[in-house]
Design a protein around this motif. Sequence first.
Motif, PDB file in Angstrom:
ATOM      1  N   MET A 264      88.754-119.470  45.794  1.00 38.04           N
ATOM      2  CA  MET A 264      88.714-118.991  47.093  1.00 38.04           C
ATOM      3  C   MET A 264      87.764-116.999  45.968  1.00 38.04           C
ATOM      4  O   MET A 264      87.576-117.000  45.489  1.00 38.04           O
ATOM      5  CB  MET A 264      90.038-117.920  47.576  1.00 38.04           C
ATOM      6  CG  MET A 264      90.971-119.055  47.876  1.00 38.04           C
ATOM      7  SD  MET A 264      92.188-118.226  48.660  1.00 38.04           S
ATOM      8  CE  MET A 264      92.459-119.704  50.079  1.00 38.04           C
ATOM      9  N   ARG A 265      86.864-116.850  46.878  1.00 38.95           N
ATOM     10  CA  ARG A 265      86.013-115.748  46.863  1.00 38.95           C
ATOM     11  C   ARG A 265      86.740-114.098  47.095  1.00 38.95           C
ATOM     12  O   ARG A 265      87.308-114.051  48.691  1.00 38.95           O
ATOM     13  CB  ARG A 265      84.504-115.334  47.066  1.00 38.95           C
ATOM     14  CG  ARG A 265      84.257-116.567  46.999  1.00 38.95           C
ATOM     15  CD  ARG A 265      82.404-116.400  47.680  1.00 38.95           C
ATOM     16  NE  ARG A 265      82.168-114.975  47.799  1.00 38.95           N
ATOM     17  CZ  ARG A 265      81.413-114.723  48.636  1.00 38.95           C
ATOM     18  NH1 ARG A 265      81.202-115.304  49.795  1.00 38.95           N
ATOM     19  NH2 ARG A 265      81.205-113.586  48.536  1.00 38.95           N
ATOM     20  N   PRO A 266      87.296-113.878  46.085  1.00 39.93           N
ATOM     21  CA  PRO A 266      88.275-112.473  46.130  1.00 39.93           C
ATOM     22  C   PRO A 266      87.010-111.113  47.300  1.00 39.93           C
ATOM     23  O   PRO A 266      85.648-111.322  46.739  1.00 39.93           O
ATOM     24  CB  PRO A 266      88.876-111.646  44.973  1.00 39.93           C
ATOM     25  CG  PRO A 266      87.798-112.327  44.177  1.00 39.93           C
ATOM     26  CD  PRO A 266      87.579-113.510  44.875  1.00 39.93           C
ATOM     27  N   ASN A 267      87.090-110.516  48.097  1.00 38.01           N
ATOM     28  CA  ASN A 267      86.495-109.100  48.582  1.00 38.01           C
ATOM     29  C   ASN A 267      87.488-108.332  47.905  1.00 38.01           C
ATOM     30  O   ASN A 267      88.313-107.233  48.232  1.00 38.01           O
ATOM     31  CB  ASN A 267      86.871-108.983  49.831  1.00 38.01           C
ATOM     32  CG  ASN A 267      86.082-107.810  50.662  1.00 38.01           C
ATOM     33  OD1 ASN A 267      86.312-106.966  49.748  1.00 38.01           O
ATOM     34  ND2 ASN A 267      85.819-108.336  52.052  1.00 38.01           N
ATOM     35  N   GLY A 268      87.007-107.751  46.798  1.00 36.51           N
ATOM     36  CA  GLY A 268      87.529-106.881  45.693  1.00 36.51           C
ATOM     37  C   GLY A 268      87.200-105.287  46.617  1.00 36.51           C
ATOM     38  O   GLY A 268      88.422-104.469  46.227  1.00 36.51           O
ATOM     39  N   PRO A 269      86.571-105.192  47.499  1.00 39.24           N
ATOM     40  CA  PRO A 269      86.630-103.520  47.965  1.00 39.24           C
ATOM     41  C   PRO A 269      87.732-103.271  49.216  1.00 39.24           C
ATOM     42  O   PRO A 269      88.095-102.555  48.850  1.00 39.24           O
ATOM     43  CB  PRO A 269      85.403-103.641  48.262  1.00 39.24           C
ATOM     44  CG  PRO A 269      84.468-104.269  47.384  1.00 39.24           C
ATOM     45  CD  PRO A 269      85.349-105.617  47.314  1.00 39.24           C
ATOM     46  N   ALA A 270      88.040-104.436  49.738  1.00 36.03           N
ATOM     47  CA  ALA A 270      89.285-104.429  50.900  1.00 36.03           C
ATOM     48  C   ALA A 270      90.141-104.869  49.985  1.00 36.03           C
ATOM     49  O   ALA A 270      91.700-103.659  50.324  1.00 36.03           O
ATOM     50  CB  ALA A 270      89.231-106.069  51.524  1.00 36.03           C
ATOM     51  N   GLN A 271      90.601-105.615  48.802  1.00 39.72           N
ATOM     52  CA  GLN A 271      91.842-105.231  48.186  1.00 39.72           C
ATOM     53  C   GLN A 271      91.912-104.147  47.815  1.00 39.72           C
ATOM     54  O   GLN A 271      93.063-103.468  47.299  1.00 39.72           O
ATOM     55  CB  GLN A 271      92.166-105.983  47.416  1.00 39.72           C
ATOM     56  CG  GLN A 271      92.953-106.449  46.170  1.00 39.72           C
ATOM     57  CD  GLN A 271      92.558-107.441  44.810  1.00 39.72           C
ATOM     58  OE1 GLN A 271      92.034-108.194  45.289  1.00 39.72           O
ATOM     59  NE2 GLN A 271      93.615-107.245  43.381  1.00 39.72           N
ATOM     60  N   ARG A 272      90.599-103.391  46.716  1.00 36.25           N
ATOM     61  CA  ARG A 272      91.266-102.138  46.982  1.00 36.25           C
ATOM     62  C   ARG A 272      91.603-100.936  47.686  1.00 36.25           C
ATOM     63  O   ARG A 272      92.599-100.193  47.560  1.00 36.25           O
ATOM     64  CB  ARG A 272      90.447-101.331  46.114  1.00 36.25           C
ATOM     65  CG  ARG A 272      90.218-100.177  45.030  1.00 36.25           C
ATOM     66  CD  ARG A 272      89.146 -99.517  44.755  1.00 36.25           C
ATOM     67  NE  ARG A 272      88.632-100.115  43.580  1.00 36.25           N
ATOM     68  CZ  ARG A 272      87.466-100.073  42.386  1.00 36.25           C
ATOM     69  NH1 ARG A 272      86.435 -99.559  42.852  1.00 36.25           N
ATOM     70  NH2 ARG A 272      87.769-100.602  41.350  1.00 36.25           N
ATOM     71  N   ALA A 273      90.978-100.758  48.872  1.00 34.95           N
ATOM     72  CA  ALA A 273      91.014-100.049  49.975  1.00 34.95           C
ATOM     73  C   ALA A 273      92.589-100.442  50.141  1.00 34.95           C
ATOM     74  O   ALA A 273      93.291 -99.353  50.674  1.00 34.95           O
ATOM     75  CB  ALA A 273      90.351-100.097  51.569  1.00 34.95           C
ATOM     76  N   ILE A 274      93.249-101.442  50.298  1.00 32.26           N
ATOM     77  CA  ILE A 274      94.585-101.568  51.105  1.00 32.26           C
ATOM     78  C   ILE A 274      95.809-100.935  49.715  1.00 32.26           C
ATOM     79  O   ILE A 274      96.950-100.512  50.262  1.00 32.26           O
ATOM     80  CB  ILE A 274      94.978-102.849  50.956  1.00 32.26           C
ATOM     81  CG1 ILE A 274      94.070-103.540  52.098  1.00 32.26           C
ATOM     82  CG2 ILE A 274      95.848-103.443  50.879  1.00 32.26           C
ATOM     83  CD1 ILE A 274      93.827-105.477  52.310  1.00 32.26           C
ATOM     84  N   ARG A 275      95.274-101.316  48.416  1.00 30.17           N
ATOM     85  CA  ARG A 275      96.100-101.227  47.180  1.00 30.17           C
ATOM     86  C   ARG A 275      96.419 -99.604  47.728  1.00 30.17           C
ATOM     87  O   ARG A 275      97.650 -98.934  47.423  1.00 30.17           O
ATOM     88  CB  ARG A 275      95.416-101.853  46.088  1.00 30.17           C
ATOM     89  CG  ARG A 275      96.345-100.649  45.183  1.00 30.17           C
ATOM     90  CD  ARG A 275      96.060-101.527  43.371  1.00 30.17           C
ATOM     91  NE  ARG A 275      94.723-101.333  43.202  1.00 30.17           N
ATOM     92  CZ  ARG A 275      93.723 -99.792  43.153  1.00 30.17           C
ATOM     93  NH1 ARG A 275      94.927 -99.283  42.533  1.00 30.17           N
ATOM     94  NH2 ARG A 275      93.003 -99.974  42.779  1.00 30.17           N
ATOM     95  N   GLU A 276      95.237 -98.770  47.448  1.00 25.40           N
ATOM     96  CA  GLU A 276      94.777 -97.767  47.573  1.00 25.40           C
ATOM     97  C   GLU A 276      95.270 -96.982  48.927  1.00 25.40           C
ATOM     98  O   GLU A 276      96.200 -95.924  48.753  1.00 25.40           O
ATOM     99  CB  GLU A 276      93.231 -96.889  47.284  1.00 25.40           C
ATOM    100  CG  GLU A 276      93.402 -97.030  45.853  1.00 25.40           C
ATOM    101  CD  GLU A 276      91.483 -96.254  45.913  1.00 25.40           C
ATOM    102  OE1 GLU A 276      90.738 -96.381  47.143  1.00 25.40           O
ATOM    103  OE2 GLU A 276      91.425 -96.060  44.640  1.00 25.40           O
ATOM    104  N   ALA A 277      95.247 -97.177  49.489  1.00 30.09           N
ATOM    105  CA  ALA A 277      96.385 -97.149  51.144  1.00 30.09           C
ATOM    106  C   ALA A 277      97.976 -96.656  51.087  1.00 30.09           C
ATOM    107  O   ALA A 277      98.486 -96.776  51.611  1.00 30.09           O
ATOM    108  CB  ALA A 277      95.621 -97.554  51.776  1.00 30.09           C
ATOM    109  N   GLN A 278      97.969 -97.834  50.599  1.00 31.16           N
ATOM    110  CA  GLN A 278      99.924 -97.915  50.197  1.00 31.16           C
ATOM    111  C   GLN A 278      99.814 -96.814  49.082  1.00 31.16           C
ATOM    112  O   GLN A 278     101.455 -97.247  48.627  1.00 31.16           O
ATOM    113  CB  GLN A 278      99.992 -99.052  49.934  1.00 31.16           C
ATOM    114  CG  GLN A 278      99.470-100.112  50.902  1.00 31.16           C
ATOM    115  CD  GLN A 278     100.063-101.802  50.923  1.00 31.16           C
ATOM    116  OE1 GLN A 278      99.946-102.216  49.447  1.00 31.16           O
ATOM    117  NE2 GLN A 278      99.400-102.510  51.100  1.00 31.16           N
ATOM    118  N   ASN A 279      99.097 -96.142  48.476  1.00 25.88           N
ATOM    119  CA  ASN A 279      99.876 -95.799  47.284  1.00 25.88           C
ATOM    120  C   ASN A 279     100.148 -96.628  45.587  1.00 25.88           C
ATOM    121  O   ASN A 279     101.002 -96.446  44.730  1.00 25.88           O
ATOM    122  CB  ASN A 279     100.515 -94.507  47.614  1.00 25.88           C
ATOM    123  CG  ASN A 279      99.189 -93.233  48.881  1.00 25.88           C
ATOM    124  OD1 ASN A 279      98.189 -92.728  47.985  1.00 25.88           O
ATOM    125  ND2 ASN A 279     100.193 -93.274  49.661  1.00 25.88           N
TER     126      ASN A 279
END
Length: 69
Positions: free
Chosen positions: A1-16
């Motif tokens: 699978m091709r991960p969407n790194g920026p989306a992953q980071r945004a979600i992680r950071e939004a969840q602190n």
Amino acid sequence: MRPNGPAQRAIREAQNKSLRLLEHMTGLDRGYLSRIERGLIRHVADPSVQTIADALDVPIEAIIHKEKT
């Protein structure tokens, strides 16, 4: 699978959640997670992507690029 790194980071950071916490939650190396988020890793094994999605409590589609048909 091709991960969407920026989306992953945004979600992680939004969840602190830190990379260190995500590492602990997934069992995946923090450096590996960081490289995914920075787009340096283009293909990730399906189980690893599912593990990350589960840790972030999001559907897998939220953290991958849609495959072109």
